[in-house]
Scaffold this active site. Structure first.
Site, PDB file in Angstrom:
ATOM      1  N   ARG A  27     -56.689  96.123  51.784  1.00 25.05           N
ATOM      2  CA  ARG A  27     -57.411  96.490  53.000  1.00 25.05           C
ATOM      3  C   ARG A  27     -57.066  95.484  54.099  1.00 25.05           C
ATOM      4  O   ARG A  27     -56.884  94.291  53.829  1.00 25.05           O
ATOM      5  CB  ARG A  27     -58.929  96.484  52.755  1.00 25.05           C
ATOM      6  N   HIS A  42     -50.429 102.840  55.868  1.00 22.08           N
ATOM      7  CA  HIS A  42     -51.364 103.087  54.758  1.00 22.08           C
ATOM      8  C   HIS A  42     -50.836 104.189  53.818  1.00 22.08           C
ATOM      9  O   HIS A  42     -51.482 105.206  53.616  1.00 22.08           O
ATOM     10  CB  HIS A  42     -52.753 103.470  55.309  1.00 22.08           C
TER      11      HIS A  42
HETATM   12  P1  NDP Z   1     -59.900  97.753  40.372  1.00 22.79           P
HETATM   13  O1  NDP Z   1     -61.363  97.779  40.589  1.00 22.79           O
HETATM   14  O2  NDP Z   1     -59.344  98.399  39.153  1.00 22.79           O
HETATM   15  O3  NDP Z   1     -59.389  96.233  40.368  1.00 22.79           O
HETATM   16  C1  NDP Z   1     -59.901  95.282  41.235  1.00 22.79           C
HETATM   17  C2  NDP Z   1     -59.430  93.907  40.775  1.00 22.79           C
HETATM   18  O4  NDP Z   1     -59.866  92.951  41.744  1.00 22.79           O
HETATM   19  C3  NDP Z   1     -60.017  93.487  39.440  1.00 22.79           C
HETATM   20  O5  NDP Z   1     -59.062  92.799  38.676  1.00 22.79           O
HETATM   21  C4  NDP Z   1     -61.152  92.520  39.853  1.00 22.79           C
HETATM   22  O6  NDP Z   1     -61.446  91.516  38.901  1.00 22.79           O
HETATM   23  C5  NDP Z   1     -60.543  91.889  41.074  1.00 22.79           C
HETATM   24  N1  NDP Z   1     -61.589  91.329  41.920  1.00 22.79           N
HETATM   25  C6  NDP Z   1     -62.595  91.965  42.586  1.00 22.79           C
HETATM   26  N2  NDP Z   1     -63.382  91.079  43.232  1.00 22.79           N
HETATM   27  C7  NDP Z   1     -62.864  89.862  42.970  1.00 22.79           C
HETATM   28  C8  NDP Z   1     -63.231  88.536  43.328  1.00 22.79           C
HETATM   29  N3  NDP Z   1     -64.303  88.300  44.107  1.00 22.79           N
HETATM   30  N4  NDP Z   1     -62.488  87.520  42.879  1.00 22.79           N
HETATM   31  C9  NDP Z   1     -61.404  87.735  42.086  1.00 22.79           C
HETATM   32  N5  NDP Z   1     -60.996  88.972  41.692  1.00 22.79           N
HETATM   33  C10 NDP Z   1     -61.722  90.010  42.130  1.00 22.79           C
HETATM   34  O7  NDP Z   1     -59.232  98.372  41.667  1.00 22.79           O
HETATM   35  P2  NDP Z   1     -57.826  99.113  41.820  1.00 22.79           P
HETATM   36  O8  NDP Z   1     -56.801  98.270  41.180  1.00 22.79           O
HETATM   37  O9  NDP Z   1     -57.931 100.529  41.390  1.00 22.79           O
HETATM   38  O10 NDP Z   1     -57.671  99.123  43.416  1.00 22.79           O
HETATM   39  C11 NDP Z   1     -57.635  97.930  44.150  1.00 22.79           C
HETATM   40  C12 NDP Z   1     -57.723  98.203  45.637  1.00 22.79           C
HETATM   41  O11 NDP Z   1     -56.510  98.736  46.127  1.00 22.79           O
HETATM   42  C13 NDP Z   1     -58.748  99.260  46.079  1.00 22.79           C
HETATM   43  O12 NDP Z   1     -60.045  98.715  46.113  1.00 22.79           O
HETATM   44  C14 NDP Z   1     -58.259  99.658  47.455  1.00 22.79           C
HETATM   45  O13 NDP Z   1     -58.861  98.879  48.442  1.00 22.79           O
HETATM   46  C15 NDP Z   1     -56.764  99.358  47.390  1.00 22.79           C
HETATM   47  N6  NDP Z   1     -55.959 100.572  47.496  1.00 22.79           N
HETATM   48  C16 NDP Z   1     -55.121 100.732  48.572  1.00 22.79           C
HETATM   49  C17 NDP Z   1     -54.341 101.850  48.686  1.00 22.79           C
HETATM   50  C18 NDP Z   1     -53.367 102.005  49.791  1.00 22.79           C
HETATM   51  O14 NDP Z   1     -52.764 103.076  49.953  1.00 22.79           O
HETATM   52  N7  NDP Z   1     -53.133 100.987  50.586  1.00 22.79           N
HETATM   53  C19 NDP Z   1     -54.390 102.926  47.688  1.00 22.79           C
HETATM   54  C20 NDP Z   1     -55.269 102.644  46.586  1.00 22.79           C
HETATM   55  C21 NDP Z   1     -56.020 101.510  46.517  1.00 22.79           C
HETATM   56  P3  NDP Z   1     -62.036  91.865  37.438  1.00 22.79           P
HETATM   57  O15 NDP Z   1     -60.897  92.601  36.717  1.00 22.79           O
HETATM   58  O16 NDP Z   1     -62.322  90.567  36.853  1.00 22.79           O
HETATM   59  O17 NDP Z   1     -63.220  92.767  37.668  1.00 22.79           O
HETATM   60  C1  OXD Z   2     -57.539 104.107  48.325  1.00 24.08           C
HETATM   61  C2  OXD Z   2     -56.709 104.177  49.521  1.00 24.08           C
HETATM   62  O1  OXD Z   2     -58.370 103.200  48.233  1.00 24.08           O
HETATM   63  O2  OXD Z   2     -55.994 105.191  49.689  1.00 24.08           O
HETATM   64  O3  OXD Z   2     -57.367 104.951  47.458  1.00 24.08           O
HETATM   65  O4  OXD Z   2     -56.676 103.252  50.324  1.00 24.08           O
END
Ligand code: NDP
Ligand code: OXD
Length: 310
Positions: free
Chosen positions: A225, A273
């Site tokens: 983001r 994006h």
């Molecule tokens: P997940 O929820 O599967 O993974 C999130 C990861 O972030 C986990 O490993 C989590 O740790 C870690 N995390 C969260 N908060 C913290 C913190 N405070 N400190 C350290 N680590 C933290 O999410 P996804 O992998 O499915 O997606 C990640 C992000 O990608 C989405 O939230 C979205 O914003 C972005 N995204 C962007 C897209 C784009 O087109 N640009 C498309 C899809 C997604 P833990 O494993 O320990 O819980």
């Molecule tokens: C998502 C994105 O979070 O598209 O899936 O950004």
């Protein structure tokens, strides 16, 4: 069963067709501002308008057609906390992220960004190679998408590092966790890839202080983001040379405004994006399966923890 669907782009027909295929028992109601909608069992949304909150507050669960849920959680308790929010897990996005990040890392490692600039200037000038041992890739966030990216990078032989909230153990990846592990993680990551959810804890995580901890001449890849990066700090560090270049897919304001200074900075590569697009068929299949499970009281994956914010 009735499903309330909101699509900001107004392109609802293909979604209705896919729901008819994968969840034929459901009737789809399209949400329109200012119209009285029939009471629905479930809602399917991405970034709903505030005006939709009354309808969202009466469903059994809200399904999000994306992985990140910040566009929904920003409403706080105006969305009753007892209503489950269920996000997409992978649904075809993980392989896209693997492609995007692997491409970006290899582009910087093989200095294609610099060769592209040289070619535009008509210059033929081989540059010294980077060495893998100096090119550790650190992935912030080892969730569904971050893990897939680390797996995709593994065959290339870069030192790999991952950072998460809870402890992880991934073969071939040096794992760090929590606020205490962040400093060491950053100091050893030549390429920093952000794959975190946007929460109060992760907002502005790539600010001047943290980006300054990266080795000199580091690279940033942000596919999570826009608000993870303090944008003026990135510009300052790029101009000073501490950050060699950045590839950014997400921004605080999207579309990125025409007058934004990022457009004028040649060391920033901008994409709109698209690093992982929502694939409609895969998404409807996953949501349909999860609705069926919810109906029979089975546990579903992807339920958002409202306290943690992801
Ligand atoms: P997940 O929820 O599967 O993974 C999130 C990861 O972030 C986990 O490993 C989590 O740790 C870690 N995390 C969260 N908060 C913290 C913190 N405070 N400190 C350290 N680590 C933290 O999410 P996804 O992998 O499915 O997606 C990640 C992000 O990608 C989405 O939230 C979205 O914003 C972005 N995204 C962007 C897209 C784009 O087109 N640009 C498309 C899809 C997604 P833990 O494993 O320990 O819980
Ligand atoms: C998502 C994105 O979070 O598209 O899936 O950004």
């Amino acid at each position: 069963m009735r499903i309330l669907l909101h699509r900001a782009d107004g392109k609802t027909e293909p979604w209705i067709k896919d729901f008819a295929k994968y969840l034929p028992e459901a009737e789809i109601e399209i949400w329109h501002a200012g119209e009285k909608n029939q009471a629905c069992d479930y809602a399917v949304v991405w970034s709903p308008p505030e005006a939709m909150l009354p309808e969202l507050s009466t469903v059994k669960a809200i399904f999000v057609t994306g992985a990140g849920v910040d566009a929904l959680l920003k409403f706080g308790d105006a969305l009753p906390p007892h209503i489950p929010i269920i996000r997409l897990e992978d649904a075809g996005m993980a392989i896209q992220m693997a492609e995007y990040v692997t491409h970006s890392v290899l582009r910087y490692f093989r200095r294609f960004d610099e060769y592209e600039a040289q070619a535009r200037a008509g210059q033929w000038a081989p540059l010294p190679q980077h060495h893998k041992e100096d090119f550790a890739v650190g992935v912030l966030g080892m969730g569904v998408l971050g893990t897939r990216v680390l797996e995709a990078l593994a065959p290339f032989g870069f030192p790999l590092r991952g950072w998460s909230r809870t402890e992880k153990n991934m073969p071939g990846v040096q794992c760090f966790r929590g606020a205490d592990g962040l400093d060491t993680f950053l100091r050893g990551s030549r390429v920093l890839v952000c794959m975190l959810p946007l929460t109060p804890d992760t907002s502005n995580i790539m600010d001047r202080t943290n980006m300054s901890k990266l080795p000199a001449g580091s690279y940033i890849i942000n596919v999570a983001r826009g608000a993870h990066i303090a944008e003026p700090d990135l510009l300052t560090l790029i101009k000073s040379g501490h950050i060699a270049a950045a590839t950014l897919d997400v921004f605080r304001n999207e579309p990125l405004p025409a007058q934004h200074p990022f457009w004028q900075e040649p060391r920033i590569t901008i994409t709109p994006h698209i690093s992982a697009l929502t694939l409609r068929r895969e998404s409807v299949q996953q949501i349909a399966a999860n609705i069926r499970k919810t109906e029979t009281g089975e546990q579903v994956a992807g339920v958002v923890d409202r306290i943690l914010g992801y």
